[in-house]
Design a protein around this motif. Structure first.
Motif, PDB file in Angstrom:
ATOM      1  N   MET A  38     -49.491  -2.803 -79.728  1.00  0.00           N
ATOM      2  CA  MET A  38     -48.248  -2.073 -79.993  1.00  0.00           C
ATOM      3  C   MET A  38     -48.423  -1.095 -81.155  1.00  0.00           C
ATOM      4  SD  MET A  38     -45.594  -5.202 -79.347  1.00  0.00           S
ATOM      5  CE  MET A  38     -44.148  -4.328 -79.855  1.00  0.00           C
ATOM      6  N   ALA A  39     -49.092  -1.527 -82.206  1.00  0.00           N
ATOM      7  CA  ALA A  39     -49.329  -0.652 -83.356  1.00  0.00           C
ATOM      8  C   ALA A  39     -50.238   0.518 -82.972  1.00  0.00           C
ATOM      9  CB  ALA A  39     -49.946  -1.444 -84.505  1.00  0.00           C
ATOM     10  N   LEU A  40     -51.249   0.236 -82.175  1.00  0.00           N
ATOM     11  CA  LEU A  40     -52.141   1.290 -81.709  1.00  0.00           C
ATOM     12  C   LEU A  40     -51.403   2.281 -80.828  1.00  0.00           C
ATOM     13  CD1 LEU A  40     -55.091   2.277 -81.645  1.00  0.00           C
ATOM     14  CD2 LEU A  40     -55.397   0.878 -79.604  1.00  0.00           C
ATOM     15  N   ASN A  41     -50.532   1.779 -79.953  1.00  0.00           N
ATOM     16  CA  ASN A  41     -49.741   2.653 -79.090  1.00  0.00           C
ATOM     17  C   ASN A  41     -48.803   3.529 -79.922  1.00  0.00           C
ATOM     18  OD1 ASN A  41     -48.558   3.835 -76.845  1.00  0.00           O
ATOM     19  ND2 ASN A  41     -47.102   2.186 -76.580  1.00  0.00           N
ATOM     20  N   LEU A  42     -48.125   2.951 -80.889  1.00  0.00           N
ATOM     21  CA  LEU A  42     -47.202   3.705 -81.730  1.00  0.00           C
ATOM     22  C   LEU A  42     -47.914   4.843 -82.453  1.00  0.00           C
ATOM     23  CD1 LEU A  42     -44.338   3.910 -83.090  1.00  0.00           C
ATOM     24  CD2 LEU A  42     -45.322   2.526 -84.912  1.00  0.00           C
ATOM     25  N   SER A  43     -49.015   4.530 -83.092  1.00  0.00           N
ATOM     26  CA  SER A  43     -49.697   5.545 -83.893  1.00  0.00           C
ATOM     27  C   SER A  43     -50.388   6.601 -83.036  1.00  0.00           C
ATOM     28  CB  SER A  43     -50.698   4.881 -84.843  1.00  0.00           C
ATOM     29  OG  SER A  43     -51.638   4.120 -84.105  1.00  0.00           O
ATOM     30  N   TYR A  46     -47.772   8.845 -81.144  1.00  0.00           N
ATOM     31  CA  TYR A  46     -47.123   9.790 -82.058  1.00  0.00           C
ATOM     32  C   TYR A  46     -48.046  10.981 -82.329  1.00  0.00           C
ATOM     33  CZ  TYR A  46     -45.546  12.137 -86.204  1.00  0.00           C
ATOM     34  OH  TYR A  46     -45.171  13.119 -87.090  1.00  0.00           O
ATOM     35  N   LEU A  47     -49.281  10.696 -82.690  1.00  0.00           N
ATOM     36  CA  LEU A  47     -50.217  11.773 -82.994  1.00  0.00           C
ATOM     37  C   LEU A  47     -50.472  12.651 -81.779  1.00  0.00           C
ATOM     38  CD1 LEU A  47     -52.751   9.801 -85.191  1.00  0.00           C
ATOM     39  CD2 LEU A  47     -51.096  11.517 -85.955  1.00  0.00           C
ATOM     40  N   TYR A  48     -50.629  12.043 -80.614  1.00  0.00           N
ATOM     41  CA  TYR A  48     -50.864  12.796 -79.380  1.00  0.00           C
ATOM     42  C   TYR A  48     -49.663  13.670 -79.055  1.00  0.00           C
ATOM     43  CZ  TYR A  48     -52.007  13.748 -74.502  1.00  0.00           C
ATOM     44  OH  TYR A  48     -52.266  14.361 -73.309  1.00  0.00           O
TER      45      TYR A  48
END
Length: 71
Positions: A38-43, A46-48
């Motif tokens: 979930m943390a990897l998906n969020l970050s 967002y950047l993408y």
């Protein structure tokens, strides 16, 4: 939306394979793996979205351009 679909076309299989490896092969706690996912998906999403999907449309109205020149 096609760019977002492309992100998930890469993100979903990669995190599924990595999550299975961590949880089953390395015996990591499944909640920890889910939280990391979930943390990897969020970050990464967002950047993408910020730098790929909306790269040319952020601060394009006249007010945003005027305020940017004042700073």
């Amino acid at each position: 939306m096609l760019l977002v679909a492309l992100f998930y076309a890469v993100f979903t299989p990669v995190t599924t394979i990595l999550g299975n490896h961590l949880a089953e092969d390395l015996h990591w706690n499944e909640y920890l793996v889910t939280g990391l996912n979930m943390a990897l998906n969020l970050s990464t999403e967002y950047l993408y979205d910020r730098f790929v999907v909306f790269r040319g449309t952020i601060d394009t109205n006249k007010r945003a351009q005027r305020e940017g020149k004042e700073n």
